[in-house]
Design a protein around this motif. Structure first.
Motif, PDB file in Angstrom:
ATOM      1  N   ALA A 140      10.265  -1.127  10.434  1.00  0.00           N
ATOM      2  CA  ALA A 140      10.403   0.281  11.437  1.00  0.00           C
ATOM      3  C   ALA A 140       9.096   1.070  10.833  1.00  0.00           C
ATOM      4  O   ALA A 140       8.468   1.732  11.719  1.00  0.00           O
ATOM      5  CB  ALA A 140      11.659   0.911  11.272  1.00  0.00           C
ATOM      6  N   CYS A 141       8.917   1.270   9.387  1.00  0.00           N
ATOM      7  CA  CYS A 141       7.665   2.205   9.164  1.00  0.00           C
ATOM      8  C   CYS A 141       6.448   1.764   9.782  1.00  0.00           C
ATOM      9  O   CYS A 141       5.367   2.350  10.342  1.00  0.00           O
ATOM     10  CB  CYS A 141       7.552   2.375   7.576  1.00  0.00           C
ATOM     11  N   ALA A 142       6.075   0.301   9.609  1.00  0.00           N
ATOM     12  CA  ALA A 142       4.889  -0.302  10.049  1.00  0.00           C
ATOM     13  C   ALA A 142       4.839  -0.168  11.586  1.00  0.00           C
ATOM     14  O   ALA A 142       3.642   0.296  12.075  1.00  0.00           O
ATOM     15  CB  ALA A 142       4.923  -1.789   9.806  1.00  0.00           C
ATOM     16  N   LEU A 143       5.874  -0.311  12.321  1.00  0.00           N
ATOM     17  CA  LEU A 143       5.803  -0.045  13.995  1.00  0.00           C
ATOM     18  C   LEU A 143       5.535   1.494  14.315  1.00  0.00           C
ATOM     19  O   LEU A 143       4.720   1.855  15.124  1.00  0.00           O
ATOM     20  CB  LEU A 143       7.204  -0.534  14.344  1.00  0.00           C
ATOM     21  N   ALA A 144       6.129   2.401  13.531  1.00  0.00           N
ATOM     22  CA  ALA A 144       5.970   3.761  13.537  1.00  0.00           C
ATOM     23  C   ALA A 144       4.391   4.063  13.229  1.00  0.00           C
ATOM     24  O   ALA A 144       3.666   4.819  14.443  1.00  0.00           O
ATOM     25  CB  ALA A 144       6.787   4.622  12.946  1.00  0.00           C
ATOM     26  N   ALA A 145       3.732   3.517  12.319  1.00  0.00           N
ATOM     27  CA  ALA A 145       2.466   3.824  11.983  1.00  0.00           C
ATOM     28  C   ALA A 145       1.579   3.313  13.026  1.00  0.00           C
ATOM     29  O   ALA A 145       0.717   3.829  13.473  1.00  0.00           O
ATOM     30  CB  ALA A 145       2.130   3.300  10.678  1.00  0.00           C
ATOM     31  N   TYR A 146       1.989   2.074  13.737  1.00  0.00           N
ATOM     32  CA  TYR A 146       1.115   1.457  14.651  1.00  0.00           C
ATOM     33  C   TYR A 146       1.309   2.106  15.972  1.00  0.00           C
ATOM     34  O   TYR A 146       0.152   2.646  16.656  1.00  0.00           O
ATOM     35  CB  TYR A 146       1.478   0.005  14.994  1.00  0.00           C
ATOM     36  N   ALA A 147       2.387   2.623  16.215  1.00  0.00           N
ATOM     37  CA  ALA A 147       2.559   3.558  17.398  1.00  0.00           C
ATOM     38  C   ALA A 147       1.875   4.783  17.544  1.00  0.00           C
ATOM     39  O   ALA A 147       1.127   5.326  18.408  1.00  0.00           O
ATOM     40  CB  ALA A 147       4.241   3.883  17.734  1.00  0.00           C
ATOM     41  N   TRP A 161      20.828   3.370   3.244  1.00  0.00           N
ATOM     42  CA  TRP A 161      21.664   2.613   4.025  1.00  0.00           C
ATOM     43  C   TRP A 161      21.268   1.655   4.854  1.00  0.00           C
ATOM     44  O   TRP A 161      21.717   0.485   5.228  1.00  0.00           O
ATOM     45  CB  TRP A 161      22.462   3.335   4.963  1.00  0.00           C
ATOM     46  N   VAL A 162      19.938   1.633   5.390  1.00  0.00           N
ATOM     47  CA  VAL A 162      19.144   0.941   6.367  1.00  0.00           C
ATOM     48  C   VAL A 162      18.644  -0.176   5.286  1.00  0.00           C
ATOM     49  O   VAL A 162      17.880   0.021   4.193  1.00  0.00           O
ATOM     50  CB  VAL A 162      17.989   1.417   6.612  1.00  0.00           C
ATOM     51  N   PRO A 163      18.644  -1.638   5.578  1.00  0.00           N
ATOM     52  CA  PRO A 163      18.222  -2.510   4.598  1.00  0.00           C
ATOM     53  C   PRO A 163      16.583  -2.380   4.499  1.00  0.00           C
ATOM     54  O   PRO A 163      16.090  -1.913   5.544  1.00  0.00           O
ATOM     55  CB  PRO A 163      18.698  -3.970   5.211  1.00  0.00           C
ATOM     56  N   ALA A 164      15.916  -2.701   3.162  1.00  0.00           N
ATOM     57  CA  ALA A 164      14.853  -2.289   3.278  1.00  0.00           C
ATOM     58  C   ALA A 164      13.927  -3.252   4.100  1.00  0.00           C
ATOM     59  O   ALA A 164      13.098  -2.671   4.600  1.00  0.00           O
ATOM     60  CB  ALA A 164      14.682  -2.857   1.689  1.00  0.00           C
ATOM     61  N   PRO A 165      14.034  -4.489   4.412  1.00  0.00           N
ATOM     62  CA  PRO A 165      13.214  -5.229   5.255  1.00  0.00           C
ATOM     63  C   PRO A 165      13.147  -4.483   6.760  1.00  0.00           C
ATOM     64  O   PRO A 165      11.861  -4.521   7.206  1.00  0.00           O
ATOM     65  CB  PRO A 165      13.692  -6.519   5.390  1.00  0.00           C
ATOM     66  N   ILE A 166      14.286  -4.010   7.207  1.00  0.00           N
ATOM     67  CA  ILE A 166      14.194  -3.188   8.499  1.00  0.00           C
ATOM     68  C   ILE A 166      13.576  -1.938   8.435  1.00  0.00           C
ATOM     69  O   ILE A 166      12.721  -1.518   9.445  1.00  0.00           O
ATOM     70  CB  ILE A 166      15.815  -3.216   8.992  1.00  0.00           C
ATOM     71  N   LEU A 167      13.644  -1.343   7.274  1.00  0.00           N
ATOM     72  CA  LEU A 167      13.168  -0.063   7.159  1.00  0.00           C
ATOM     73  C   LEU A 167      11.677  -0.489   7.179  1.00  0.00           C
ATOM     74  O   LEU A 167      10.614   0.555   7.656  1.00  0.00           O
ATOM     75  CB  LEU A 167      13.517   0.719   5.835  1.00  0.00           C
ATOM     76  N   ALA A 226      -0.392  -2.979   8.405  1.00  0.00           N
ATOM     77  CA  ALA A 226      -0.288  -4.030   7.271  1.00  0.00           C
ATOM     78  C   ALA A 226      -0.431  -3.452   5.823  1.00  0.00           C
ATOM     79  O   ALA A 226       0.313  -3.898   5.102  1.00  0.00           O
ATOM     80  CB  ALA A 226      -1.365  -4.939   7.416  1.00  0.00           C
ATOM     81  N   PHE A 227      -1.052  -2.517   5.899  1.00  0.00           N
ATOM     82  CA  PHE A 227      -1.000  -1.986   4.692  1.00  0.00           C
ATOM     83  C   PHE A 227       0.084  -1.081   4.236  1.00  0.00           C
ATOM     84  O   PHE A 227       0.599  -1.298   3.125  1.00  0.00           O
ATOM     85  CB  PHE A 227      -2.290  -0.461   4.495  1.00  0.00           C
ATOM     86  N   ILE A 228       0.868  -0.525   5.149  1.00  0.00           N
ATOM     87  CA  ILE A 228       2.208  -0.131   4.943  1.00  0.00           C
ATOM     88  C   ILE A 228       3.306  -1.057   4.479  1.00  0.00           C
ATOM     89  O   ILE A 228       3.951  -0.907   3.591  1.00  0.00           O
ATOM     90  CB  ILE A 228       2.779   0.836   6.044  1.00  0.00           C
ATOM     91  N   VAL A 229       3.253  -2.364   5.270  1.00  0.00           N
ATOM     92  CA  VAL A 229       3.900  -3.518   5.021  1.00  0.00           C
ATOM     93  C   VAL A 229       3.997  -3.914   3.568  1.00  0.00           C
ATOM     94  O   VAL A 229       4.806  -4.004   2.760  1.00  0.00           O
ATOM     95  CB  VAL A 229       3.898  -4.504   6.001  1.00  0.00           C
ATOM     96  N   PHE A 230       2.549  -4.305   3.348  1.00  0.00           N
ATOM     97  CA  PHE A 230       2.277  -4.635   1.981  1.00  0.00           C
ATOM     98  C   PHE A 230       2.757  -3.876   0.668  1.00  0.00           C
ATOM     99  O   PHE A 230       3.086  -3.919  -0.548  1.00  0.00           O
ATOM    100  CB  PHE A 230       0.946  -5.318   1.748  1.00  0.00           C
ATOM    101  N   SER A 231       2.186  -2.479   1.180  1.00  0.00           N
ATOM    102  CA  SER A 231       2.728  -1.391   0.174  1.00  0.00           C
ATOM    103  C   SER A 231       4.138  -1.201  -0.230  1.00  0.00           C
ATOM    104  O   SER A 231       4.523  -1.060  -1.134  1.00  0.00           O
ATOM    105  CB  SER A 231       1.962  -0.136   0.591  1.00  0.00           C
TER     106      SER A 231
END
Length: 137
Positions: free
Chosen positions: A63-70, A54-60, A79-84
């Motif tokens: 969110a995953c990258a921000l959670a990983a950074y946090a 339901w969550v658009p892919a770019p937003i998810l 960055a690895f999560i975003v590119f992956s």
């Protein structure tokens, strides 16, 4: 001595027959239980999958990258999560990845002690469960 070895190898314990009988017993007497269990798990996993899709892919992805950074304070990991995840999206495996993530999230919910142990190990450097209200043995 050879006769003893021959007798032991000639008179096999019928483990295969016993296991076949046990499997047939389980299939015949617990099928409804496993059907109910399978339907319940499927419903939860489908709910997780639906919520993730339901969550658009770019937003998810963000969110995953921000959670990983946090959690790790690592721009490299973020960055690895975003590119992956962008690569997964590009290759057309986004829906399959969301279903896999749903299965992983559900299994993590079923084993809270392992999640607590992991969090505790990060804090204390040991496998203690004291943060989960239990002590390790």
């Amino acid at each position: 001595m050879e006769q003893v070895v021959t007798w032991i190898t000639d008179n096999k314990v019928p483990v295969g027959d016993w296991m076949a009988a046990l499997v047939e017993f389980i299939k015949g007497n617990t099928l409804n239980f496993f059907d109910i269990l399978s339907n319940a798990i499927g419903t939860v996993v489908d709910g997780f999958t639906g919520a993730l899709e339901w969550v658009p892919a770019p937003i998810l992805i963000v969110a995953c990258a921000l959670a990983a950074y946090a959690l790790r304070r690592s721009w490299g990991l973020a960055a690895f999560i975003v590119f992956s995840l962008l690569f997964v999206l590009n290759q057309g495996y986004w829906d399959d990845t969301m279903e896999t993530l749903s299965l992983v999230l559900f299994s993590a919910l079923l084993s809270p002690s392992s999640v607590c142990r992991s969090a505790s190990r990060r804090r204390t450097g040991r496998g203690s469960l004291r943060h989960c209200g239990r002590s390790s043995t």
